[in-house]
Write a protein that holds these residues in place. Structure first.
Motif, PDB file in Angstrom:
ATOM      1  N   GLU A  82       0.818  -1.212   0.000  1.00  0.00           N
ATOM      2  CA  GLU A  82       0.000   0.000   0.000  1.00  0.00           C
ATOM      3  C   GLU A  82       0.858   1.270   0.000  1.00  0.00           C
ATOM      4  OE1 GLU A  82      -3.068  -0.071  -0.509  1.00  0.00           O
ATOM      5  OE2 GLU A  82      -3.840  -1.996   0.177  1.00  0.00           O
ATOM      6  N   LEU A  83       1.975   1.242   0.736  1.00  0.00           N
ATOM      7  CA  LEU A  83       2.798   2.446   0.848  1.00  0.00           C
ATOM      8  C   LEU A  83       3.713   2.636  -0.357  1.00  0.00           C
ATOM      9  CD1 LEU A  83       3.709   2.113   4.624  1.00  0.00           C
ATOM     10  CD2 LEU A  83       2.242   3.863   3.608  1.00  0.00           C
ATOM     11  N   ARG A  84       4.305   1.570  -0.854  1.00  0.00           N
ATOM     12  CA  ARG A  84       5.241   1.716  -1.974  1.00  0.00           C
ATOM     13  C   ARG A  84       4.544   1.984  -3.296  1.00  0.00           C
ATOM     14  NH1 ARG A  84      10.260   1.026  -0.182  1.00  0.00           N
ATOM     15  NH2 ARG A  84      10.591  -0.332   1.631  1.00  0.00           N
ATOM     16  N   THR A  85       3.270   1.620  -3.412  1.00  0.00           N
ATOM     17  CA  THR A  85       2.515   1.950  -4.620  1.00  0.00           C
ATOM     18  C   THR A  85       1.743   3.259  -4.478  1.00  0.00           C
ATOM     19  OG1 THR A  85       0.580   0.671  -3.903  1.00  0.00           O
ATOM     20  CG2 THR A  85       2.251  -0.495  -5.200  1.00  0.00           C
ATOM     21  N   GLY A  86       1.897   3.940  -3.354  1.00  0.00           N
ATOM     22  CA  GLY A  86       1.245   5.231  -3.161  1.00  0.00           C
ATOM     23  C   GLY A  86      -0.251   5.147  -2.948  1.00  0.00           C
ATOM     24  N   GLN A 165       1.958  -2.244 -15.687  1.00  0.00           N
ATOM     25  CA  GLN A 165       3.308  -2.091 -16.224  1.00  0.00           C
ATOM     26  C   GLN A 165       4.304  -1.517 -15.218  1.00  0.00           C
ATOM     27  OE1 GLN A 165       0.630  -2.042 -18.503  1.00  0.00           O
ATOM     28  NE2 GLN A 165       1.624  -3.995 -18.860  1.00  0.00           N
ATOM     29  N   ASP A 166       3.823  -0.809 -14.199  1.00  0.00           N
ATOM     30  CA  ASP A 166       4.723  -0.237 -13.184  1.00  0.00           C
ATOM     31  C   ASP A 166       4.906  -1.154 -11.983  1.00  0.00           C
ATOM     32  OD1 ASP A 166       5.168   2.090 -14.644  1.00  0.00           O
ATOM     33  OD2 ASP A 166       3.402   3.091 -13.811  1.00  0.00           O
ATOM     34  N   ALA A 167       4.195  -2.268 -11.951  1.00  0.00           N
ATOM     35  CA  ALA A 167       4.264  -3.160 -10.799  1.00  0.00           C
ATOM     36  C   ALA A 167       5.553  -3.976 -10.833  1.00  0.00           C
ATOM     37  CB  ALA A 167       3.060  -4.094 -10.778  1.00  0.00           C
ATOM     38  N   THR A 168       6.247  -4.021  -9.714  1.00  0.00           N
ATOM     39  CA  THR A 168       7.438  -4.860  -9.590  1.00  0.00           C
ATOM     40  C   THR A 168       7.006  -6.302  -9.311  1.00  0.00           C
ATOM     41  OG1 THR A 168       7.634  -4.553  -7.199  1.00  0.00           O
ATOM     42  CG2 THR A 168       8.677  -2.892  -8.615  1.00  0.00           C
ATOM     43  N   PRO A 169       7.904  -7.281  -9.499  1.00  0.00           N
ATOM     44  CA  PRO A 169       7.542  -8.664  -9.165  1.00  0.00           C
ATOM     45  C   PRO A 169       7.054  -8.828  -7.727  1.00  0.00           C
ATOM     46  CG  PRO A 169       9.534  -8.650 -10.489  1.00  0.00           C
ATOM     47  CD  PRO A 169       9.214  -7.214 -10.181  1.00  0.00           C
ATOM     48  N   VAL A 170       7.686  -8.149  -6.789  1.00  0.00           N
ATOM     49  CA  VAL A 170       7.249  -8.235  -5.390  1.00  0.00           C
ATOM     50  C   VAL A 170       5.845  -7.661  -5.233  1.00  0.00           C
ATOM     51  CG1 VAL A 170       7.693  -7.410  -3.046  1.00  0.00           C
ATOM     52  CG2 VAL A 170       9.576  -8.258  -4.428  1.00  0.00           C
ATOM     53  N   GLN A 171       5.553  -6.542  -5.888  1.00  0.00           N
ATOM     54  CA  GLN A 171       4.228  -5.946  -5.787  1.00  0.00           C
ATOM     55  C   GLN A 171       3.160  -6.828  -6.420  1.00  0.00           C
ATOM     56  OE1 GLN A 171       4.867  -2.078  -7.516  1.00  0.00           O
ATOM     57  NE2 GLN A 171       6.067  -1.362  -5.762  1.00  0.00           N
ATOM     58  N   VAL A 172       3.503  -7.526  -7.492  1.00  0.00           N
ATOM     59  CA  VAL A 172       2.560  -8.493  -8.079  1.00  0.00           C
ATOM     60  C   VAL A 172       2.227  -9.576  -7.059  1.00  0.00           C
ATOM     61  CG1 VAL A 172       2.262 -10.252  -9.854  1.00  0.00           C
ATOM     62  CG2 VAL A 172       3.283  -8.057 -10.456  1.00  0.00           C
ATOM     63  N   ALA A 173       3.258 -10.118  -6.429  1.00  0.00           N
ATOM     64  CA  ALA A 173       3.046 -11.165  -5.425  1.00  0.00           C
ATOM     65  C   ALA A 173       2.240 -10.636  -4.240  1.00  0.00           C
ATOM     66  CB  ALA A 173       4.392 -11.710  -4.954  1.00  0.00           C
ATOM     67  N   GLU A 174       2.531  -9.418  -3.810  1.00  0.00           N
ATOM     68  CA  GLU A 174       1.796  -8.829  -2.692  1.00  0.00           C
ATOM     69  C   GLU A 174       0.322  -8.658  -3.036  1.00  0.00           C
ATOM     70  OE1 GLU A 174       5.379  -6.170  -0.637  1.00  0.00           O
ATOM     71  OE2 GLU A 174       4.139  -5.302  -2.228  1.00  0.00           O
ATOM     72  N   ALA A 175       0.030  -8.183  -4.241  1.00  0.00           N
ATOM     73  CA  ALA A 175      -1.361  -7.975  -4.649  1.00  0.00           C
ATOM     74  C   ALA A 175      -2.122  -9.293  -4.720  1.00  0.00           C
ATOM     75  CB  ALA A 175      -1.402  -7.263  -5.999  1.00  0.00           C
ATOM     76  N   LEU A 199       3.407 -15.585 -12.649  1.00  0.00           N
ATOM     77  CA  LEU A 199       2.616 -14.382 -12.933  1.00  0.00           C
ATOM     78  C   LEU A 199       3.488 -13.135 -12.960  1.00  0.00           C
ATOM     79  CD1 LEU A 199      -0.600 -14.994 -10.798  1.00  0.00           C
ATOM     80  CD2 LEU A 199      -0.496 -14.735 -13.277  1.00  0.00           C
ATOM     81  N   ALA A 200       4.383 -13.023 -11.974  1.00  0.00           N
ATOM     82  CA  ALA A 200       5.271 -11.859 -11.910  1.00  0.00           C
ATOM     83  C   ALA A 200       6.173 -11.798 -13.142  1.00  0.00           C
ATOM     84  CB  ALA A 200       6.104 -11.907 -10.635  1.00  0.00           C
ATOM     85  N   ALA A 201       6.650 -12.963 -13.589  1.00  0.00           N
ATOM     86  CA  ALA A 201       7.499 -12.996 -14.780  1.00  0.00           C
ATOM     87  C   ALA A 201       6.721 -12.549 -16.011  1.00  0.00           C
ATOM     88  CB  ALA A 201       8.053 -14.407 -14.983  1.00  0.00           C
ATOM     89  N   TYR A 202       5.465 -12.969 -16.116  1.00  0.00           N
ATOM     90  CA  TYR A 202       4.662 -12.574 -17.279  1.00  0.00           C
ATOM     91  C   TYR A 202       4.333 -11.089 -17.249  1.00  0.00           C
ATOM     92  CZ  TYR A 202       0.796 -12.035 -20.498  1.00  0.00           C
ATOM     93  OH  TYR A 202      -0.017 -11.571 -21.512  1.00  0.00           O
ATOM     94  N   VAL A 203       3.964 -10.572 -16.079  1.00  0.00           N
ATOM     95  CA  VAL A 203       3.649  -9.139 -15.971  1.00  0.00           C
ATOM     96  C   VAL A 203       4.874  -8.299 -16.338  1.00  0.00           C
ATOM     97  CG1 VAL A 203       3.069  -7.293 -14.356  1.00  0.00           C
ATOM     98  CG2 VAL A 203       1.794  -9.438 -14.302  1.00  0.00           C
ATOM     99  N   THR A 204       6.048  -8.720 -15.897  1.00  0.00           N
ATOM    100  CA  THR A 204       7.276  -8.014 -16.272  1.00  0.00           C
ATOM    101  C   THR A 204       7.491  -8.063 -17.777  1.00  0.00           C
ATOM    102  OG1 THR A 204       8.275  -8.569 -14.130  1.00  0.00           O
ATOM    103  CG2 THR A 204       9.765  -7.883 -15.886  1.00  0.00           C
ATOM    104  N   TYR A 205       7.177  -9.196 -18.395  1.00  0.00           N
ATOM    105  CA  TYR A 205       7.333  -9.358 -19.843  1.00  0.00           C
ATOM    106  C   TYR A 205       6.433  -8.388 -20.615  1.00  0.00           C
ATOM    107  CZ  TYR A 205       6.328 -11.476 -24.400  1.00  0.00           C
ATOM    108  OH  TYR A 205       6.108 -11.684 -25.734  1.00  0.00           O
ATOM    109  N   THR A 206       5.231  -8.109 -20.087  1.00  0.00           N
ATOM    110  CA  THR A 206       4.286  -7.256 -20.813  1.00  0.00           C
ATOM    111  C   THR A 206       4.721  -5.795 -20.888  1.00  0.00           C
ATOM    112  OG1 THR A 206       2.949  -6.781 -18.824  1.00  0.00           O
ATOM    113  CG2 THR A 206       2.358  -8.734 -20.137  1.00  0.00           C
TER     114      THR A 206
END
Length: 249
Positions: A82-86, A165-175, A199-206
């Protein structure tokens, strides 16, 4: 002459000793300050929480009715996301949290995360590896209905599904584990840690898609692509109809 030389040597060695003594404490102070700056502190996090978060979440972090939920047990995972994504703090309690520039510096966020984490709950996840191919399959099954197949976002019932597109792999996992706002929460039974890494790898790929077919139109999906095709077709049909009409005359 000898007496003068002895005096000069004594003064010189005394000065070196003074410099050595003076420099030692300063080095120790600098090291301590650097360590204090880089190490998260639950005490500093508690002070920041009282100043910036307690009006909605309560002095004891157990929530305030009508303003904010309890944070006891949500863990460092929720606070970090919540804090790192503003998304936090919110301007109004019932406003949909949207991605913004973080309101706090990285060091202050680390302190807040340390404090919320001390109240119990899951830690910040560690994400590594992952298969883009398997991630595409998981994303199509569980995420594309709201976020669109290449993560460009969309409209869900009562909410906006954000672009990823701005989500980091850690943020994908957190969500995935948190289920922020109206997003469903996926536990290990629905998606394993390996699935989340995929999922995180695919989101990074996009983020940098290849478009061998040509003009991607922002990768927004078949609806805008169809509208553009219909628009071009209408212009061509009108031109053909006018040309035929002029020939008939």
């Amino acid at each position: 002459m000898r007496r003068a030389l002895v005096v000069l040597l004594a003064v010189g060695f005394g000065g070196l000793g003074t410099l050595a003594l003076a420099s030692a404490p300063r080095a120790a102070t600098t090291t301590t300050a650097a360590t204090a700056t880089t190490t998260p502190s639950t005490a500093r996090g508690r002070s920041m929480f009282v100043a910036s978060c307690a009006s909605c979440h309560g002095q004891d972090a157990r929530g305030v009715r009508g303003r904010g939920p309890s944070l006891v047990g949500v863990g460092a995972l929720a606070a970090d996301f919540e804090l790192r994504t503003g998304r936090m703090p919110l301007a109004a309690p019932h406003q949909e949290p949207m991605r913004h520039h973080p309101a706090f510096s990285g060091a202050r966020i680390a302190d807040l995360v340390a404090y919320i984490g001390s109240l119990g709950g899951p830690p910040v996840p560690v994400v590594s590896g992952g298969s883009v191919r398997r991630g595409h399959e998981r994303f199509a099954d569980s995420c594309a209905g709201c976020h669109q197949i290449v993560g460009r976002g969309g409209i869900a019932t009562g909410a906006v599904a954000p672009a990823l597109q701005d989500a980091t792999p850690v943020q994908v996992a957190e969500a995935v584990r948190l289920g922020p706002y109206l997003m469903p929460r996926f536990g290990p039974r629905q998606l394993t840690d390996g699935d989340v890494a995929d999922l995180a790898a695919y989101v990074t790929y996009t983020r940098h898609l290849q478009n061998p077919g040509g003009w991607a139109i922002g990768n927004l999906g078949p609806v805008p692509e169809g509208l553009v095709c219909w628009g071009i077709a209408m212009v061509l049909l009108l031109g053909a109809a006018r040309s035929l009409g002029e020939r008939a005359r």
